[in-house]
Design an enzyme around this catalytic site. Structure first.
Site, short mmCIF file in Angstrom:
data_model
loop_
_atom_site.label_atom_id
_atom_site.label_comp_id
_atom_site.label_asym_id
_atom_site.label_seq_id
_atom_site.Cartn_x
_atom_site.Cartn_y
_atom_site.Cartn_z
N LYS A 22 111.83 8.73 19.44
CA LYS A 22 111.16 9.95 18.95
C LYS A 22 111.45 11.13 19.86
O LYS A 22 111.83 12.21 19.41
CB LYS A 22 109.64 9.72 18.90
N ASN A 23 111.28 10.94 21.16
CA ASN A 23 111.40 12.08 22.07
C ASN A 23 112.84 12.51 22.30
O ASN A 23 113.09 13.56 22.88
CB ASN A 23 110.69 11.80 23.39
N ARG A 92 104.25 18.71 19.34
CA ARG A 92 104.74 19.38 20.55
C ARG A 92 106.22 19.76 20.40
O ARG A 92 106.68 20.78 20.90
CB ARG A 92 104.56 18.40 21.73
N PRO A 122 100.48 23.93 29.02
CA PRO A 122 100.97 25.29 28.82
C PRO A 122 102.47 25.30 28.51
O PRO A 122 103.16 24.29 28.68
CB PRO A 122 100.69 25.98 30.16
N VAL A 323 101.02 13.05 35.89
CA VAL A 323 101.84 13.98 35.10
C VAL A 323 100.97 14.92 34.25
O VAL A 323 101.19 16.13 34.22
CB VAL A 323 102.86 13.22 34.22
N ARG A 393 102.60 9.04 14.33
CA ARG A 393 103.46 10.11 14.81
C ARG A 393 104.63 9.56 15.62
O ARG A 393 105.68 10.20 15.69
CB ARG A 393 102.66 11.08 15.70
N1 EPU Z 1 103.96 21.93 32.17
C1 EPU Z 1 103.54 23.19 32.54
N2 EPU Z 1 104.16 24.27 31.95
C2 EPU Z 1 105.14 24.13 31.03
C3 EPU Z 1 105.57 22.84 30.67
C4 EPU Z 1 104.95 21.74 31.27
O1 EPU Z 1 102.65 23.36 33.37
O2 EPU Z 1 105.64 25.14 30.52
C5 EPU Z 1 103.30 20.75 32.78
C6 EPU Z 1 102.50 19.95 31.74
O3 EPU Z 1 101.23 20.52 31.52
C7 EPU Z 1 102.47 18.58 32.35
C8 EPU Z 1 103.81 18.48 33.06
O4 EPU Z 1 104.28 19.83 33.23
O5 EPU Z 1 101.41 18.49 33.26
C9 EPU Z 1 104.86 17.66 32.34
O6 EPU Z 1 105.05 18.14 31.05
P1 EPU Z 1 106.47 18.08 30.30
O7 EPU Z 1 106.85 19.47 29.94
O8 EPU Z 1 107.43 17.26 31.10
O9 EPU Z 1 106.09 17.29 28.98
P2 EPU Z 1 106.45 17.68 27.50
O10 EPU Z 1 107.82 18.17 27.40
O11 EPU Z 1 105.35 18.48 26.92
C10 EPU Z 1 107.47 15.35 26.91
C11 EPU Z 1 107.20 14.30 25.88
C12 EPU Z 1 105.87 13.63 26.18
C13 EPU Z 1 105.95 13.01 27.58
C14 EPU Z 1 106.30 14.10 28.61
C15 EPU Z 1 106.48 13.57 30.01
C16 EPU Z 1 108.29 15.15 23.90
C17 EPU Z 1 108.17 15.72 22.54
N3 EPU Z 1 107.16 14.92 24.56
O12 EPU Z 1 106.38 16.26 26.80
O13 EPU Z 1 105.73 12.58 25.23
O14 EPU Z 1 104.70 12.46 27.90
O15 EPU Z 1 107.52 14.76 28.20
O16 EPU Z 1 107.42 12.56 30.03
O17 EPU Z 1 109.38 14.87 24.35
C18 EPU Z 1 104.53 11.07 23.88
O18 EPU Z 1 105.61 10.73 23.39
O19 EPU Z 1 103.45 10.45 23.68
C19 EPU Z 1 104.48 12.25 24.74
C20 EPU Z 1 103.35 12.87 25.04
#
Ligand code: EPU
Length: 412
Positions: A22-23, A92, A122, A323, A393
């Site tokens: 998915k991701n 997301r 954020p 995280v 999802r």
């Molecule tokens: N963060 C910020 N600002 C930003 C972006 C991120 O502060 O602009 C913080 C987040 O709040 C968090 C940390 O950085 O505390 C990590 O967030 P990240 O951006 O790495 O996560 P994401 O891109 O929102 C993806 C996956 C998630 C997975 C995380 C971490 C997708 C669609 N989602 O989320 O997947 O947990 O990376 O590996 O790729 C899931 O599949 O259940 C899921 C939540």
């Protein structure tokens, strides 16, 4: 409310096919906006998050066709750049369209995307990165950015997976070279880069903390999505929780090292034979402490399923979620099922119990919902898991696949 009904206490045995990730597929679908010719993604899972991405592409004007697990996108007719809030809020992954729309149309609307509620999520790194590349906020329209992108050096404050992917997509459409420092190293990022490289893009350094993107739009591409390491981790945890002998086929064991290491420390026998992982599990012992971290550390997405598997492990297990700021909501459901867990902020201390009991519990997010199912497989009696929509999802044919391993799991 749709639910899952689980009659627990049955050992699992048999073979299960792991779907495409998915991701990985969500940023690839956003990447299709950048292509100059039609492109196809094979091994595309059938998930509601993928449906949402397809709706966004269709809204933008793309033609999308699905044949079994192959999804083909013709991005040539795309003419819109705005994504309505209703579509942004579905998941997301909608955030990735900002990078590719800025790159292709010179304009995008980046509002708060949906997705699981895991505490603060954020999008400031995405916005700061796009701004550094030349996108400017439109004063009259909240969330609208426009501008001509020019490659630059970007240092991420944290190796955010989504921001890394978004900035790669934007960098492909920028003039010159974009370098992303402190980039995330997750395998899904390399899958996205492979897809873009197959279309002619010049990207290097993915899998390391420094990624270089030479601007230039891709032509056409056809690629297979990598196996979903979180689905594989969940099924491995299911085998550990219920006990049994399970074969996971279509997996990349290197992507699962930190998860398999914990399961082995907990007493599972794991071998990789002929492209499949064999997991044999009996009574478990505590593996000690687990701390979630960006790849190659222990994945936050596997934290809940692993906690579920360890509820009956002898001894005390400490789990520290680093995280996300609030990703332990599944604990309430586990406690209702008889688990002994003390929570202190983002840390959980799990004291193994002899038995879990079936109860009615509620999934509050995707992985938490899967984890309640993992716990229910080991519980005595029947569990009803409300909030099935969260699980759908991210897990293709979840109940069907568990039934193929001998579990008694049905959708209602
Ligand atoms: N963060 C910020 N600002 C930003 C972006 C991120 O502060 O602009 C913080 C987040 O709040 C968090 C940390 O950085 O505390 C990590 O967030 P990240 O951006 O790495 O996560 P994401 O891109 O929102 C993806 C996956 C998630 C997975 C995380 C971490 C997708 C669609 N989602 O989320 O997947 O947990 O990376 O590996 O790729 C899931 O599949 O259940 C899921 C939540």
């Amino acid at each position: 409310m749709q639910s899952l009904l689980v009659d627990g206490g049955k050992r699992l045995s048999g073979e299960v096919w792991i779907s495409g990730s998915k991701n990985a597929v969500l940023p690839m679908l956003a990447a299709t906006v950048l292509f100059q010719e039609p492109c196809c993604i094979q091994s595309c899972p059938n998930l509601t998050d993928v449906d949402a991405a397809v709706e966004i592409l269709t809204h933008l004007g793309a033609r999308v066709e699905r044949n079994d697990d192959c999804l083909c996108v013709d991005p040539r007719p795309i003419w819109r750049w705005d994504i309505p809030d209703e579509l942004m809020n579905r998941m997301r992954g909608s955030v990735f369209f900002a990078g590719s729309l800025m790159a292709r149309m010179g304009k995008c609307r980046l509002t708060q995307p949906g997705g699981c509620s895991l505490g603060k999520r954020p999008v400031n790194f995405h916005i700061d990165g796009l701004t550094a590349l030349g996108a400017s906020p439109d004063n009259d329209n909240e969330g609208v950015f426009s501008g001509h992108l020019v490659g630059t050096e970007i240092v991420l404050p944290y190796p955010s997976v989504g921001a890394t992917e978004n900035l790669i997509l934007a960098g492909v459409g920028a003039d010159g070279v974009t370098t992303i420092h402190n980039a995330a190293r997750e395998p899904e990022i390399s899958c996205l880069c492979d897809f873009l490289r197959a279309g002619g893009c010049r990207i290097s350094g993915d899998g390391t903390a420094c990624i270089r993107v030479d601007g230039g739009l891709p032509v056409s591409s056809q690629m297979q999505v990598i196996p979903d390491r979180m689905e594989a981790a969940t099924f491995a945890c299911a085998a550990a929780s219920a006990g049994g002998d399970v074969l996971l086929c279509h997996v990349e064991p290197g992507h699962l090292s930190s998860v398999l290491d914990v399961l082995q420390r907990a007493g599972c026998d794991i071998v990789y034979v002929d492209g499949c992982l064999r997991i044999q599990a009996g009574d478990l012992i505590s593996p000690g402490s687990i701390t979630t971290a960006p790849y190659p550390g222990f994945p936050t997405d596997a934290q809940a399923p692993m906690m579920a598997a360890l509820l009956r492990a002898k001894g005390t297990t400490m789990i520290d979620e680093t995280v996300f700021s609030d990703r332990l909501n599944h604990i309430t459901g586990f406690q209702a099922m008889g688990a002994h867990i003390e929570r202190n902020g983002n840390c959980a201390c799990i004291h193994g119990v002899d038995h879990l009991h079936g109860r009615t519990v509620t999934a509050q997010d995707l992985r938490g919902g899967a984890a309640l199912t993992v716990a229910a497989l080991a519980a005595q009696g029947k569990t009803t898991i409300l909030g099935l929509r969260h699980i759908l999802r991210g897990y293709e044919d979840f109940a069907l696949k568990l039934r193929s391993l001998g579990a008694d799991v049905h959708q209602a």
